[in-house]
Design an enzyme around this catalytic site. Sequence first.
Site, mmCIF file in Angstrom:
data_model
loop_
_atom_site.group_PDB
_atom_site.id
_atom_site.type_symbol
_atom_site.label_atom_id
_atom_site.label_comp_id
_atom_site.label_asym_id
_atom_site.label_seq_id
_atom_site.Cartn_x
_atom_site.Cartn_y
_atom_site.Cartn_z
ATOM 1 N N GLU A 7 0.842 -1.197 0.000
ATOM 2 C CA GLU A 7 0.000 0.000 0.000
ATOM 3 C C GLU A 7 0.878 1.249 0.000
ATOM 4 O O GLU A 7 1.858 1.315 0.729
ATOM 5 C CB GLU A 7 -0.916 -0.015 1.228
ATOM 6 N N ARG A 11 -0.978 7.803 1.693
ATOM 7 C CA ARG A 11 -0.396 8.677 2.727
ATOM 8 C C ARG A 11 -1.486 9.052 3.705
ATOM 9 O O ARG A 11 -2.605 9.383 3.279
ATOM 10 C CB ARG A 11 0.147 9.967 2.092
ATOM 11 N N GLU A 12 -1.175 8.993 4.980
ATOM 12 C CA GLU A 12 -2.136 9.467 5.973
ATOM 13 C C GLU A 12 -2.435 10.933 5.667
ATOM 14 O O GLU A 12 -1.541 11.687 5.293
ATOM 15 C CB GLU A 12 -1.568 9.318 7.389
ATOM 16 N N LYS A 24 7.935 -1.809 -2.160
ATOM 17 C CA LYS A 24 7.436 -0.961 -1.072
ATOM 18 C C LYS A 24 8.596 -0.383 -0.253
ATOM 19 O O LYS A 24 8.673 0.828 -0.013
ATOM 20 C CB LYS A 24 6.491 -1.782 -0.172
ATOM 21 N N PHE A 71 8.975 16.028 -1.887
ATOM 22 C CA PHE A 71 9.919 15.441 -0.925
ATOM 23 C C PHE A 71 11.280 16.146 -0.948
ATOM 24 O O PHE A 71 12.276 15.571 -0.560
ATOM 25 C CB PHE A 71 10.048 13.924 -1.130
ATOM 26 N N CYS A 106 6.011 5.053 9.041
ATOM 27 C CA CYS A 106 6.534 4.253 7.918
ATOM 28 C C CYS A 106 8.010 4.485 7.593
ATOM 29 O O CYS A 106 8.805 3.551 7.663
ATOM 30 C CB CYS A 106 5.680 4.495 6.679
HETATM 31 P P1 NAD Z 1 -2.190 0.477 12.569
HETATM 32 O O1 NAD Z 1 -1.377 0.281 13.775
HETATM 33 O O2 NAD Z 1 -2.930 1.764 12.369
HETATM 34 O O3 NAD Z 1 -3.266 -0.692 12.425
HETATM 35 C C1 NAD Z 1 -2.970 -2.040 12.618
HETATM 36 C C2 NAD Z 1 -4.210 -2.714 13.170
HETATM 37 O O4 NAD Z 1 -3.993 -4.121 13.188
HETATM 38 C C3 NAD Z 1 -4.544 -2.305 14.608
HETATM 39 O O5 NAD Z 1 -5.884 -1.873 14.680
HETATM 40 C C4 NAD Z 1 -4.319 -3.588 15.419
HETATM 41 O O6 NAD Z 1 -5.176 -3.702 16.526
HETATM 42 C C5 NAD Z 1 -4.595 -4.652 14.371
HETATM 43 N N1 NAD Z 1 -4.003 -5.971 14.661
HETATM 44 C C6 NAD Z 1 -2.767 -6.243 15.141
HETATM 45 N N2 NAD Z 1 -2.608 -7.585 15.274
HETATM 46 C C7 NAD Z 1 -3.768 -8.153 14.857
HETATM 47 C C8 NAD Z 1 -4.215 -9.498 14.768
HETATM 48 N N3 NAD Z 1 -3.434 -10.515 15.100
HETATM 49 N N4 NAD Z 1 -5.468 -9.718 14.325
HETATM 50 C C9 NAD Z 1 -6.277 -8.686 13.965
HETATM 51 N N5 NAD Z 1 -5.899 -7.393 14.031
HETATM 52 C C10 NAD Z 1 -4.662 -7.131 14.473
HETATM 53 O O7 NAD Z 1 -1.194 0.227 11.332
HETATM 54 P P2 NAD Z 1 -1.252 0.884 9.892
HETATM 55 O O8 NAD Z 1 -0.657 2.242 9.935
HETATM 56 O O9 NAD Z 1 -2.600 0.688 9.297
HETATM 57 O O10 NAD Z 1 -0.203 -0.046 9.122
HETATM 58 C C11 NAD Z 1 -0.487 -1.373 8.769
HETATM 59 C C12 NAD Z 1 0.571 -1.839 7.805
HETATM 60 O O11 NAD Z 1 0.501 -1.061 6.601
HETATM 61 C C13 NAD Z 1 2.003 -1.686 8.323
HETATM 62 O O12 NAD Z 1 2.785 -2.752 7.845
HETATM 63 C C14 NAD Z 1 2.459 -0.381 7.690
HETATM 64 O O13 NAD Z 1 3.857 -0.321 7.526
HETATM 65 C C15 NAD Z 1 1.761 -0.426 6.350
HETATM 66 N N6 NAD Z 1 1.496 0.885 5.742
HETATM 67 C C16 NAD Z 1 1.088 1.928 6.526
HETATM 68 C C17 NAD Z 1 0.807 3.153 5.923
HETATM 69 C C18 NAD Z 1 0.378 4.344 6.754
HETATM 70 O O14 NAD Z 1 0.422 5.460 6.254
HETATM 71 N N7 NAD Z 1 -0.057 4.160 8.004
HETATM 72 C C19 NAD Z 1 0.942 3.311 4.540
HETATM 73 C C20 NAD Z 1 1.323 2.212 3.789
HETATM 74 C C21 NAD Z 1 1.610 1.007 4.397
#
Ligand code: NAD
Length: 436
Positions: free
Chosen positions: A158, A161-162, A211, A256, A267
């Site tokens: 993914e 961007r937040e 990624k 950037f 990230c």
């Molecule tokens: P986050 O911490 O916001 O969300 C993760 C969720 O997973 C939490 O709600 C947590 O409770 C849940 N979780 C954890 N273990 C679990 C399990 N065993 N069963 C069910 N649910 C479970 O994380 P995020 O920011 O959404 O990131 C998720 C992934 O996506 C990461 O690998 C991150 O690097 C990647 N990513 C994040 C972004 C971003 O901008 N936040 C962008 C691209 C990729």
Amino acid sequence: MKIAVVGSGYVGLVTGACLANLGNNVICIDNDKKRIAILKKGKIPFYEPGLPELVEKNYKAGRLSFSFDLGAAVESCEVIFIAVGTPPKKGGEADISAVEAVACAIAKELKKNNSKNLGFKVIVNKSTVPVGMGDVVTTILVKNGVSERFFSVVSNPEFLREGSALSDFMNPDRIVIGASNNKAFNVITELYRPLNAHIIFTSVKSAELIKYASNSFLATKISFINEIANICERVGSDVVEVANGMGLDKRIGRQFLNSGLGYGGSCFPKDISALNHLAKTLGYNAKILDAVSMVNDDQIKRFLQKIKKRFKSLKNRKITVLGLAFKPETDDLRDAPSLKIIAALLKSGAKILAYDPVAEPSAKKSLPKVSFFSDLYQAVKGADAIVIATEWPEFKEIDFDRVKKLVRSAVVFDGRNMYDKKKLAEAGFEYVGVGR
Ligand code: NAD
């Protein structure tokens, strides 16, 4: 299509809501009971513009639901996204335990395929994971007795961007699908077809590296321009002018290339560390990645030195920090530069007043010694200095004539190079930027 998204955080919830909005039937799963309860009440556990409305619309339409029960979702859905967190471990490597736990839980359900006909499942890894994780998930399923005839693991990293997650998801520059067979690739391609996006078909391992490499490259651009900023300060150039001049070159691009406090967030720091760690465990020393992290760490130290140099002592100085989130339009504080700045200033005896348009509730928990204000002009009252730590668009509109009347001394440390230094000087402020 019937879809399960495991992990209802920034990525999982946005993915679930957007796919539901495209007409799919989506169940968002999380093992955090509180989070599921919040979602069922129609609330969103974090700030993301447009997400509450999209979730509500699709929830009411019956296309989006929330559950704690992974088993039932796995049984009924043909596509299962894994979107759980992969935070950094102390040594820098990615903590993949949540992905492994989800793979084990999926395996437990899919074993039933041997007796019941649950159909072919595509398990999609959307979490950012070390190269080879697709094989790890496959091995977990096979070791738990699931035949490879019944599933395939796909990598679909993914890039949202937040802060602009919905439009990033719906209008991606590209969609990367790393798959080991055409059947799984076709299912995921069909899912994304309504987006009319450029789809790239790669091996699972290439998708996983795309990624990490993409985030590392973007972080490299930030550290590069910060290096140039540090040279600018010595030679008398202005890094904003330099970045504008560089960025118009299509081969370089302006995005950037904003110097300041460096990158933070959930990230970039962890992905650079994870890739660097992966390379080192394979006997390769990735020198650029080391340098990118070092420059980023130094950037905050340099900024703090400027503040300390300006005041003989910081003891009991009132410093107003504007912006706490790691970037605008989010309340995410993970690895936010503001936290390091505040910790160091508090250690030097300063009193910290803070304002952030949305991150105050999450910041309050981790910053008990900080005084928070819900109004920016209240936050600057009696301040000895203002520090800009996040480039919220509303900070561009600050009435500095009004601020001048409220502060004790008119000094702005602009950690995001947001302002025209001449205009601030005209308003009677001493201006300290980065590389200017
Ligand atoms: P986050 O911490 O916001 O969300 C993760 C969720 O997973 C939490 O709600 C947590 O409770 C849940 N979780 C954890 N273990 C679990 C399990 N065993 N069963 C069910 N649910 C479970 O994380 P995020 O920011 O959404 O990131 C998720 C992934 O996506 C990461 O690998 C991150 O690097 C990647 N990513 C994040 C972004 C971003 O901008 N936040 C962008 C691209 C990729």
